[in-house]
Design a protein around this motif. Structure first.
Motif, short mmCIF file in Angstrom:
data_model
loop_
_atom_site.label_atom_id
_atom_site.label_comp_id
_atom_site.label_asym_id
_atom_site.label_seq_id
_atom_site.Cartn_x
_atom_site.Cartn_y
_atom_site.Cartn_z
N LEU A 76 0.83 -1.20 0.00
CA LEU A 76 0.00 0.00 0.00
C LEU A 76 0.86 1.26 0.00
CD1 LEU A 76 -2.73 1.53 0.33
CD2 LEU A 76 -2.40 1.25 2.80
N PHE A 77 1.84 1.31 0.91
CA PHE A 77 2.67 2.52 1.01
C PHE A 77 3.58 2.68 -0.20
CE2 PHE A 77 1.59 2.12 5.61
CZ PHE A 77 0.88 3.30 5.68
N THR A 78 4.01 1.58 -0.79
CA THR A 78 4.80 1.67 -2.03
C THR A 78 3.94 2.25 -3.14
OG1 THR A 78 6.20 -0.20 -1.39
CG2 THR A 78 6.10 0.33 -3.74
N SER A 79 2.69 1.80 -3.23
CA SER A 79 1.76 2.32 -4.24
C SER A 79 1.48 3.80 -4.02
CB SER A 79 0.44 1.55 -4.21
OG SER A 79 0.64 0.23 -4.62
N ILE A 80 1.33 4.21 -2.78
CA ILE A 80 1.09 5.63 -2.48
C ILE A 80 2.29 6.47 -2.91
CG2 ILE A 80 0.86 7.30 -0.59
CD1 ILE A 80 -0.92 5.20 0.84
N GLU A 81 3.51 6.00 -2.63
CA GLU A 81 4.71 6.74 -3.03
C GLU A 81 4.80 6.84 -4.55
OE1 GLU A 81 8.03 4.84 -1.16
OE2 GLU A 81 7.30 5.28 0.85
N GLU A 82 4.50 5.74 -5.25
CA GLU A 82 4.53 5.77 -6.70
C GLU A 82 3.48 6.74 -7.25
OE1 GLU A 82 4.03 1.70 -7.88
OE2 GLU A 82 6.08 1.17 -7.35
N PHE A 83 2.30 6.74 -6.64
CA PHE A 83 1.24 7.66 -7.06
C PHE A 83 1.70 9.10 -6.89
CE2 PHE A 83 -2.14 10.51 -5.71
CZ PHE A 83 -2.97 10.47 -6.82
N GLN A 84 2.33 9.41 -5.73
CA GLN A 84 2.78 10.77 -5.49
C GLN A 84 3.81 11.20 -6.52
OE1 GLN A 84 4.00 10.23 -1.39
NE2 GLN A 84 2.11 11.13 -0.61
#
Length: 145
Positions: A76-84
């Motif tokens: 989840l947090f990896t996906s959030i960082e990629e989204f940002q």
């Protein structure tokens, strides 16, 4: 389960506990009290509906559900960082990592092409970095202002 900002905060505390290996170590890493860490883990347990870890005399260990939750939270947090990063790219801001490698002898070696090219730049009246890629792919030179 709909994820809220509070859920993200609880998951970040959970990740810190798992990475640190104990509530006490996570307390130091997060700069919060031990009771705050404990309260966050209890709130996470209530939110997800199962125990994520066990702690006692034997120490800290994850339950099987806790192990899975930890892996999912990492994703989840990896996906959030990629989204940002991708959202910043759309705005035109630079983001990500920049890695620069320098080989010391490239500039100081008298037989190096880049050192010879630097002399040519100076003789031509141009100030520059003196770096020219041997195959001509890149030329970095600052013109005199």
């Amino acid at each position: 389960m709909r994820i809220s900002d509070t859920d993200l905060r609880l998951l970040r505390v959970f990740q810190a506990v798992v990475r640190s290996g104990s509530f006490a170590a996570a307390q130091n890493a997060l700069n919060v009290t031990l009771s705050a860490v404990s309260n966050h883990i209890a709130a996470l347990k209530q939110r997800v509906g199962y125990r994520v870890c066990q702690r006692g005399r034997a120490g800290f260990r994850l339950t099987p559900q806790g192990e899975s939750l930890f892996l999912y939270s990492e994703q989840l947090f990896t996906s959030i960082e990629e989204f940002q990063e991708k959202a910043k790219d759309l705005k035109g801001e630079l983001s990500g990592e920049l890695r620069i490698g320098v080989i010391d002898n490239t500039i100081t070696d008298p037989s190096s092409h880049s050192r010879a090219d630097a002399g040519q730049d100076r003789r031509a009246g141009r100030r520059g970095t003196g770096f020219h890629h041997q195959r001509g792919f890149a030329r970095i030179a600052r013109k005199a202002s």
